[in-house]
Design a protein around this motif. Structure first.
Motif: not given
Length: 856
Positions: A701-710
């Motif tokens: 979820l953290s990887v997905l969240g960080f990537t989603f911001v970009q």
């Protein structure tokens, strides 16, 4: 002008005073001085006067003011060409007297004088022709009797003609000149009774200027007679030359009676000049003196351009330095029977005229002293002398030019008299003719004689027609006049001048000589006028960058279109070369090879990890995040390929967004691994329950969240102001840089900034966890990788901004590859090395033992 003003006052004084003296005391109204006898004369019902420049000098006399001055007398050698002119007047009158169509029953006479090109003598002749030979006027007509002659033909020069015309104009006395060409004489306010059969210099000056321009002579010298003829003619020429863009290096004037030092100075100017073409508006006598002076120390070869006064004078042909001379002359003509008239000159007829006696004696170098009582020391003429054996201008009738002007003038006056005294071919010789009547009839004259039209315009001038004459050496070595062109002022503008023959130039060459102050500026340059010099003197300045000139002697350069650039010669605009990082150049191939190699390395490591997924070293390093990180690194390597090739709308949007998202994905994975290490050691503390909050689901979820911001940043960037292909023509003037414009700079730096933020956060966390105990602690490796990553991208910013053209893209690709290789080498290379080359170390026992024996 000063002399003419004084002359006018004198004439006014005489014309006002003479009648008054006659009324007070008629007997005292007498001429002061002896009358001047004519050189050639014949009685008739009507007398036509003539004034010719048979000599060129006036006999000098010392004024003592104690005795009466001697009568004016001509001196110097005789001009036999002018003698032929005078005889042409005789011939024309003989023809008219023998004609049954013109003035039948009327006999014309003549009185021909030698004015010796002198104003004082010309004035005396003018009064003589109007007053006659009577010393004393009778008191019956109060000085108002008819003029001694009906009209006058002459004078040969412009200055004497002006002086005579000012006198004749006061009495309405007609004057028809055969050789006075000064344009000033066309002014009917000053010279109301002046006519001429030769064209005005106004036309000749314009014709000369157009001819000079036609042959490309933009740098010339000019020399003129210091007289009305030379000064006015040259003034007209210089004005026309200026309009044609011709420059004059020097303009010198002299007169044959001036001191020798003046002539020498003019000759020195000609010798030292750089102009190779010289326009000479000189009277024949002045030109002869100048050429004699130049012959003593010949100048460099000059191309002479002559006025009609000397360029068709046979007496000038002896000067070889004028071979190739060109100029406009009066058209050649034929006068039937004239040659026989000239040659049938008996000794009895010669003895009747002092002019003919002088001509005879100078031609045959003998004396008629037995008949005349003269004593010259020459042998006596024995009667065997034959004019047909002579070769001089008098006997040369091959090219009758000015002679025909005399002939036409005589017939014009005869037609004017005919219109007054004749009606239906019945003529009354007893009619008293007023001079003003003849002047009026001359304005209406319009006839053709020997196929030559004769008429006068409102200015008393004929239609201007010239032949372009060239001095050419013949096969027998003699120099002769050859007609090579024509000028007809009656033709439409721009079509007056025509060439119809080959011209031989100075030194006998056929190539047109060059006379310029500066050589022509080739295409690719422009003319820059030299300060303080004429416009024909200039420097050739290369066109500035981005400008061309495609014409010779261009005054300025033209800017190329923004998408074009000049060739090396700067005479043509060529499309600018388009520069971008292409697949077929070495730099593009190298970067592409490293990109592909990097992606293969990442896939190889992923394969190694997958085959050894059950091994302790893979399990201990969060295999799920490791596989995701290797996948993202593969994408990072491959996304650099989108920067190579011609930018398009889609590639510009893809390269930046793919780079931004894949790198965030990569850094997110590294950040997740770092957090896992920290949380793992937190969990080993007594009472810690932190790992349940950072298990595999939370990591994903953290990887997905960080990537989603970009992804969100990229979507906003592409929506608001996406990158697009852009022709950058500012960085390089000579070529176009095809690049991707950022569209929104805020979007680009937001993408980079977010990556930098995550990298910095990852570096800080890894730095904090670098000393945690464990053989499989990745924190120290992540620290080194993030250190490399940050160093690369911090360096990238100034390099990206300052790199020109395609190197900007190369710097960006290099940054992507360097940071990607830094991550894969620091994080995965040690593990793969152990798995492949040190399998004995890939055991839990070994790892645990190592932990016990060696602290981090």
């Amino acid at each position: 002008m000063h002399f003419n003003f004084i002359l006018t006052l004198t004439i006014l004084y005489i014309t006002r005073l003479c009648p008054a003296l006659c009324e007070i005391n008629p007997v005292t109204c007498a001429l002061r001085g002896d009358p001047q006898p004519p050189g050639l004369f014949k009685d008739g019902d009507f007398i036509i006067g003539g004034a010719f420049t048979i000599h060129y000098y006036l006999k000098a006399e010392n004024r003592t003011y104690t005795r009466r001055p001697e009568p004016l007398e001509c001196s110097g050698s005789m001009d036999t060409r002018e003698m032929r002119f005078a005889r042409a007047l005789q011939f024309a009158i003989e023809e008219i007297n023998n004609s049954s169509d013109l003035l039948p029953g009327i006999t014309l006479g003549y009185q021909i004088y030698d004015s010796c090109a002198s104003v004082p003598m010309a004035i005396k002749v003018a009064f003589q022709l109007t007053n006659g030979f009577d010393l004393v006027y009778n008191d019956t007509d109060s000085c108002a009797k008819s003029a001694a002659s009906a009209a006058v033909i002459g004078e040969s020069g412009s200055t004497p003609s002006i002086s005579m015309s000012r006198i004749f104009g006061r009495f309405g006395y007609p004057q028809v000149s055969h050789y006075a060409t000064c344009a000033c004489l066309s002014d009917k306010r000053q010279y109301p009774t002046f006519f001429r059969t030769i064209p005005s210099d106004h036309h000749q000056a314009a014709a000369l200027a157009r001819m000079v321009k036609h042959f490309g002579w933009m740098w010339i010298g000019a020399v003129r007679s210091d007289s009305d003829y030379g000064n006015n003619g040259m003034a007209s020429f210089l004005k026309a030359a200026e309009e044609e863009g011709i420059c004059v290096e020097y303009s010198e004037a002299f007169y044959r009676t001036q001191p020798r030092t003046k002539l020498k100075r003019v000759a020195d100017v000609i010798r030292s000049s750089t102009a190779r073409v010289i326009v000479a508006f000189l009277a024949s006598g002045d030109m002869k003196i100048l050429l004699e002076e130049l012959s003593q120390e010949p100048p460099p070869p000059l191309q002479w351009i002559g006025s009609e006064s000397w360029v068709t004078d046979p007496g000038m042909l002896r000067f070889n330095l004028c071979i190739g001379a060109v100029g406009f002359g009066i058209q050649r003509s034929v006068i039937p029977g004239f040659r026989d008239f000239l040659l049938d000159l008996s000794s009895e007829e010669v003895l009747k005229s002092p002019l003919l006696i002088e001509f005879w004696e100078s031609s045959f170098s003998c004396t008629l002293k037995k008949q005349t009582g003269s004593s010259s020391g020459l042998p006596a003429c024995d009667g065997t002398q034959d004019l047909r054996a002579l070769e001089n201008p008098y006997t040369d009738t091959s090219q009758l030019r000015i002679t025909n002007m005399v002939y036409k003038a005589t017939y014009a006056i005869a037609h004017a008299i005919h219109a007054i005294v004749c009606k239906d071919m019945q003529c009354d010789k007893k009619i008293k003719i007023k001079p003003s009547q003849i002047s009026e009839q001359l304005r209406r004259v319009n006839f053709t004689k020997n196929d030559y039209p004769v008429s006068f315009d409102t200015n008393g001038d004929p239609i201007a027609t010239y032949e372009l004459v060239n001095w050419q050496r013949q096969k027998d070595g003699a120099i002769d006049f050859v007609t090579v062109g024509h000028y007809d002022a009656a033709q439409p503008k721009g079509q007056e001048f025509s060439l119809n023959g080959a011209i031989i130039w100075n030194d006998g060459i056929e190539k047109v000589p060059v006379s310029v102050c500066s050589k022509s500026c080739p295409p690719g340059t422009r003319k820059a006028v030299q300060k303080g010099r004429p416009v024909c003197c200039y420097d050739c300045i290369p066109c500035a960058d981005g400008e061309i000139s495609n014409e010779t002697d261009s005054l300025g350069c033209l800017a190329c279109h923004p998408e074009y650039w000049p060739n090396n010669e700067k005479n043509k605009c060529l499309p600018k070369p388009v520069e971008f990082l292409s697949w077929d150049e070495i730099l593009g191939i190298i970067l592409a090879a490293f990109s592909v190699a990097g992606s293969l390395v990442a896939l190889s490591m992923a394969l190694v990890f997958y085959k050894n997924r059950a091994s302790p070293i893979v399990k201990a390093n969060n295999s799920e995040l490791s596989f995701l990180l290797l996948f993202s690194l593969t994408l990072c390597f491959l996304c650099s390929l989108t920067f190579i090739g011609r930018p398009t709308e889609w590639s510009c949007m893809l390269r930046h967004t793919a780079f931004g998202i894949t790198f965030v994905l990569c850094i997110s994975c590294v950040l997740g691994k770092t957090l896992v290490v920290l949380m793992a050691f937190k969990a080993t503390l007594p009472g810690s329950n932190v790992m349940k909050w950072f298990g595999p689901p939370q990591q994903r979820l953290s990887v997905l969240g960080f990537t989603f911001v970009q992804v969100l940043i990229c979507v906003l960037w592409l929506t608001i102001s996406p990158p697009f292909p852009f022709n950058n023509m500012q960085h390089y003037k000579e070529k176009i840089i095809l690049e991707c414009s950022l569209g929104s700079a805020v979007g680009f730096w937001a993408v980079l900034g977010y990556i930098g933020l995550l990298a910095f956060l990852c570096f800080v966390l890894a730095f904090l966890a670098r000393k945690l105990p464990d053989n499989f602690n990745e924190a120290k490796f992540i620290t080194f990788s993030m250190l490399i990553f940050c160093a690369v991208w911090v360096t990238f910013v100034p390099a990206y901004v300052s790199s020109p053209g395609k190197f900007t893209v190369a710097v960006e690709i290099f940054a992507i590859l360097a940071s990607s290789f830094g991550l894969i080498i620091c994080i995965f290379a040690p593990k793969c090395f152990i798995i492949v080359f040190r399998p004995e170390q890939n055991t839990k026992k070994h790892l645990m033992g190592k932990v016990q024996s060696k602290a981090l």
